[in-house]
Design an enzyme around this catalytic site. Sequence first.
Site, PDB file in Angstrom:
ATOM      1  N   ASP A 127       0.838  -1.200   0.000  1.00 15.63           N
ATOM      2  CA  ASP A 127       0.000   0.000   0.000  1.00 15.63           C
ATOM      3  C   ASP A 127       0.875   1.252   0.000  1.00 15.63           C
ATOM      4  OD1 ASP A 127      -2.385   1.798   0.717  1.00 15.63           O
ATOM      5  OD2 ASP A 127      -3.295  -0.175   0.768  1.00 15.63           O
ATOM      6  N   HIS A 182      -3.798   5.401   4.007  1.00 11.12           N
ATOM      7  CA  HIS A 182      -4.575   4.266   3.501  1.00 11.12           C
ATOM      8  C   HIS A 182      -4.022   2.927   3.989  1.00 11.12           C
ATOM      9  CE1 HIS A 182      -6.131   1.496   0.288  1.00 11.12           C
ATOM     10  NE2 HIS A 182      -7.212   2.229   0.482  1.00 11.12           N
ATOM     11  N   SER A 201     -11.398  -1.401  -0.855  1.00 13.17           N
ATOM     12  CA  SER A 201     -10.109  -1.312  -0.164  1.00 13.17           C
ATOM     13  C   SER A 201     -10.191  -1.899   1.229  1.00 13.17           C
ATOM     14  CB  SER A 201      -9.674   0.146  -0.017  1.00 13.17           C
ATOM     15  OG  SER A 201      -8.889   0.575  -1.087  1.00 13.17           O
TER      16      SER A 201
END
Length: 472
Positions: A169, A206, A378
């Site tokens: 990520d 994220h 996600s």
Amino acid sequence: MKFDLVIILIHGIYLVCCVERFPNAGEENFSNRIKRLDVKDGEFTNRIVFTTTREDDPILWFNQKYPQYDYIAQFWIGKTRYITAQIRQTKTKEVLSTLREDTDVELLRKSSEISWVRQEKAYVRKAKTLDTEWSNLWHLNGDISPTLKVNEAWTAGYSGKGIIIAVLDDGLQTGHPDLAANVDTVNDINIYKVNNNPDPEPGYSHGTKVSGLIGAVKDNNLCIVGVAFNCTLIGVRILGDLAITDAEEAQALSHYQSHVDIYSNSWGPPDGTGFVGPKSITKTAFQEGVTNGRNGKGSIYIWSAGNGGTTDNCNGDGYVNSIYTIAISSVQIGKNAWYSEVCAPALAVTYGGSEEDRFLTTTTTLSDCTSDGVQGTSFAAPIASGIVALALEANPDLTWRDIQHLIVFTSNRSGFSDAYSDWTTNGANKEFSQVMGFGLMNTEAMVSYGKTWTTVPTQQTCTSSTSSPGLG
């Protein structure tokens, strides 16, 4: 080159090995020399990747023999060593074109010791997210029905212990108080910045959010609990402001491959961009992973299916529709999530949060926890990664194909409505949806059936030849 001495305990046996470490930032001005060009999707970068017949370390000879380049790194996929370097921009060198291969690459190609070389192109890859915050732990605490039955698996004694999950990520805050106890800081890596620190840059959270849903520590009076709260997390930073290359994707997907059980991926080509898939080295990494990863049982690649909604189609995403990956989509209460895409590869769903009912809660950067506004596949995919980790803990001998079969066998419609089309029954009498695959994952069933699962046969590939006889 630097190596760390690593001692690993596997099944009661201590193994001692050396792990190659990239130069630290500042050494030999390394981080100042290596620069990533801001180019458009599909354009040439200043990076090259090559293989060589030489067996000695390229860091000792490559820059000296080929001064028009700067060595960056090397990585292995199976028995093949790939070496990456940067085209050096000197005062006298013509400005690099992003539309055609640099002339120096052809000169390198003619060298007898260079087996293969390619100037890398850039490919835009985006985190599969819509918003940045969550609300609460309803996906685990029984507030909604049907549940993922994670609590039942915990009650049976499974917590992800012994399972290693690499999170690919935009970074992972390794010192987050709700994650730190489960983070492996010896074997993490920052491929995007070419160093060993996967911590995200300011403004990027994220990967830290994804990691919390997988492996946040349980019962420590902080933030949340992850599905596999005793697993080991490895941060692999691959995303940033600029596009990345085939070699970088391949390196990430094969990082620490002999030990990583699951690669959790909540990223991919931008939604709605047409048919885009992995390039040659990344395809090789997938094949190598399922063939030799986990000591021959195969690496597990979990992938978020995408957030383009039912007007988009994730069949066009070559990462999602690869036979080697497990594509996970999202549901909201009662139906598929409004952002979930249509495609055959979507194998199953978990809750991913939705502005139409509830968001999720997870860890975030600055050692914080957030719970407002996060939704997307996600966040469904890492929940699935945690569920698969519990199944692997129940039976470490499960192969990559066993996991796919188990997901199909144990997932069910569970009363969800398909907002795109009707559910259909296949030849094995299993209901499936074009948006939700075989339905909601069932953690309790995954560990229960997985514990005594009979390994399915190895993958068989059949090819046939065609002929075109002349007419007349």
